[in-house]
Design a protein around this motif. Structure first.
Motif, short mmCIF file in Angstrom:
data_model
loop_
_atom_site.label_atom_id
_atom_site.label_comp_id
_atom_site.label_asym_id
_atom_site.label_seq_id
_atom_site.Cartn_x
_atom_site.Cartn_y
_atom_site.Cartn_z
N GLU A 155 0.84 -1.20 0.00
CA GLU A 155 0.00 0.00 0.00
C GLU A 155 0.88 1.25 0.00
O GLU A 155 1.72 1.44 0.88
CB GLU A 155 -0.94 0.02 1.22
N GLY A 156 0.68 2.12 -0.99
CA GLY A 156 1.42 3.37 -1.05
C GLY A 156 2.87 3.23 -1.43
O GLY A 156 3.65 4.17 -1.25
N LEU A 157 3.27 2.09 -1.94
CA LEU A 157 4.67 1.85 -2.29
C LEU A 157 4.95 2.35 -3.70
O LEU A 157 4.27 1.97 -4.65
CB LEU A 157 4.99 0.35 -2.20
N GLN A 158 5.94 3.21 -3.85
CA GLN A 158 6.37 3.72 -5.15
C GLN A 158 7.74 3.15 -5.47
O GLN A 158 8.70 3.33 -4.72
CB GLN A 158 6.44 5.25 -5.15
N VAL A 159 7.85 2.43 -6.57
CA VAL A 159 9.09 1.77 -6.97
C VAL A 159 9.69 2.51 -8.17
O VAL A 159 9.01 2.73 -9.17
CB VAL A 159 8.85 0.29 -7.33
N THR A 160 10.95 2.89 -8.04
CA THR A 160 11.69 3.53 -9.13
C THR A 160 12.86 2.63 -9.50
O THR A 160 13.65 2.25 -8.63
CB THR A 160 12.21 4.91 -8.71
N ALA A 182 12.27 7.21 -19.92
CA ALA A 182 11.48 6.69 -18.80
C ALA A 182 10.30 5.86 -19.30
O ALA A 182 9.78 6.07 -20.40
CB ALA A 182 10.96 7.83 -17.94
N LEU A 183 9.92 4.90 -18.49
CA LEU A 183 8.66 4.17 -18.61
C LEU A 183 7.91 4.32 -17.30
O LEU A 183 8.53 4.40 -16.24
CB LEU A 183 8.90 2.69 -18.90
N LYS A 184 6.58 4.35 -17.36
CA LYS A 184 5.81 4.49 -16.13
C LYS A 184 4.51 3.70 -16.25
O LYS A 184 4.03 3.43 -17.34
CB LYS A 184 5.50 5.97 -15.84
N THR A 185 3.98 3.33 -15.11
CA THR A 185 2.69 2.67 -15.07
C THR A 185 1.58 3.71 -15.00
O THR A 185 1.81 4.89 -14.73
CB THR A 185 2.59 1.74 -13.85
N LYS A 186 0.36 3.29 -15.24
CA LYS A 186 -0.77 4.22 -15.22
C LYS A 186 -1.05 4.71 -13.80
O LYS A 186 -1.70 5.75 -13.63
CB LYS A 186 -2.01 3.54 -15.79
N GLU A 187 -0.56 3.98 -12.79
CA GLU A 187 -0.77 4.42 -11.41
C GLU A 187 0.15 5.57 -11.03
O GLU A 187 -0.12 6.28 -10.05
CB GLU A 187 -0.54 3.25 -10.45
N PHE A 188 1.21 5.79 -11.78
CA PHE A 188 2.14 6.87 -11.47
C PHE A 188 1.57 8.19 -11.98
O PHE A 188 1.44 8.41 -13.18
CB PHE A 188 3.50 6.59 -12.13
N LYS A 189 1.21 9.08 -11.06
CA LYS A 189 0.53 10.33 -11.42
C LYS A 189 1.44 11.55 -11.37
O LYS A 189 1.03 12.64 -11.78
CB LYS A 189 -0.65 10.57 -10.46
N GLU A 190 2.69 11.39 -10.90
CA GLU A 190 3.58 12.53 -10.80
C GLU A 190 4.20 12.85 -12.16
O GLU A 190 4.10 12.09 -13.13
CB GLU A 190 4.68 12.24 -9.78
N GLU A 191 4.84 14.01 -12.23
CA GLU A 191 5.47 14.43 -13.48
C GLU A 191 6.74 13.62 -13.72
O GLU A 191 7.56 13.43 -12.82
CB GLU A 191 5.80 15.92 -13.42
N VAL A 192 6.93 13.16 -14.94
CA VAL A 192 8.12 12.39 -15.30
C VAL A 192 9.25 13.37 -15.61
O VAL A 192 9.06 14.37 -16.29
CB VAL A 192 7.84 11.49 -16.51
N CYS A 193 10.45 13.05 -15.11
CA CYS A 193 11.57 13.99 -15.19
C CYS A 193 12.29 13.94 -16.52
O CYS A 193 13.23 14.73 -16.75
CB CYS A 193 12.57 13.70 -14.07
N CYS A 194 11.89 13.05 -17.43
CA CYS A 194 12.56 12.95 -18.73
C CYS A 194 11.57 12.42 -19.75
O CYS A 194 10.49 11.95 -19.40
CB CYS A 194 13.79 12.03 -18.62
N PRO A 195 11.89 12.47 -21.06
CA PRO A 195 10.97 11.95 -22.09
C PRO A 195 10.72 10.46 -21.93
O PRO A 195 11.55 9.72 -21.41
CB PRO A 195 11.71 12.25 -23.40
#
Length: 218
Positions: A160-165, A191-204
């Motif tokens: 719950e609430g775990l963010q993995v980078t 970068a690649l991201k999941t749909k659950e990641f709502k923050e701004e991505v720091c690179c293309p």
């Protein structure tokens, strides 16, 4: 039948199938082969050893799991060196665990006194905020060990609430683009991201048809 121009289509054939089936039937596993296979499977088991003292985990009704809000995983020598140079170069972190692996390309130990040239997999926790974790994984994790690695590492953490980078690298020659790779800046970040990641991505974002392989993909 081909679905598009240029597709390579292999016609089905039964040639040699009967011979292969009869050969497989004749090569039954002997007790000695079975013992060797079991020993290899046991040797290839992923061994995660936590060095946290008792009482450091959160109490749960079903199981005792680590509370982790951010988990940064650096896979490969370059990514692990990046963490060492820019993040771990301080006394703000403590070693909380290690992974012991054995496969064709890796022979790690459970020691935490490692050299920069060694293959190792260590876990760190931020002293000021114990919910922030890092992992340096410079060792090779074989395909048959990747699920074990994920199951044993993340099986000890609350989801719950775990963010993995995940940080990983690959050769520029493997990057697929219409531009010439000679004109690309090196290194560059995608970068690649999941749909659950709502923050701004720091690179293309990474363009198709590029893919991620091995443990980062798992």
């Amino acid at each position: 039948m081909a679905t598009f121009f240029g597709e390579v289509v292999v016609a089905p054939s039964r040639a040699g199938v009967d011979d292969e089936e009869s050969a497989e039937e004749g090569c039954e596993e002997t007790p000695e082969d079975r013992d060797i296979r079991r020993e290899l499977e046991k040797k290839r088991e992923v061994d995660v050893r936590w060095t946290l003292k008792s009482g450091m985990r959160t109490e749960s009704s079903a199981d005792e799991l680590f509370v982790c809000s951010k988990f940064i995983l650096a896979i490969g020598h370059n990514a692990a060196a990046f963490l060492s140079s820019f993040i771990l170069d301080s006394v703000c972190w403590e070693v909380v665990g290690a992974v012991k692996l054995w496969n064709e390309w890796c022979r790690t130990s459970s020691t935490t006194n490692v050299l920069p040239t060694d293959s190792f997999c260590l876990f760190y926790r931020l002293i000021s905020d114990p919910t922030v974790w890092l992992c340096q994984c410079s060792c090779y994790v074989a395909e048959d060990q990747q699920f074990q690695w994920l199951e044993k590492v993340f099986g000890c953490m609350r989801k719950e609430g775990l963010q993995v980078t995940i940080l990983s690298t690959c050769p520029v020659a493997d990057y697929k683009t219409q531009e010439s790779t000679l004109t690309l800046p090196s290194p560059f970040l995608k970068a690649l991201k999941t749909k659950e990641f709502k923050e701004e991505v720091c690179c293309p974002l990474l363009e198709q048809p590029n893919i991620v392989r091995d443990l980062p993909a798992a």
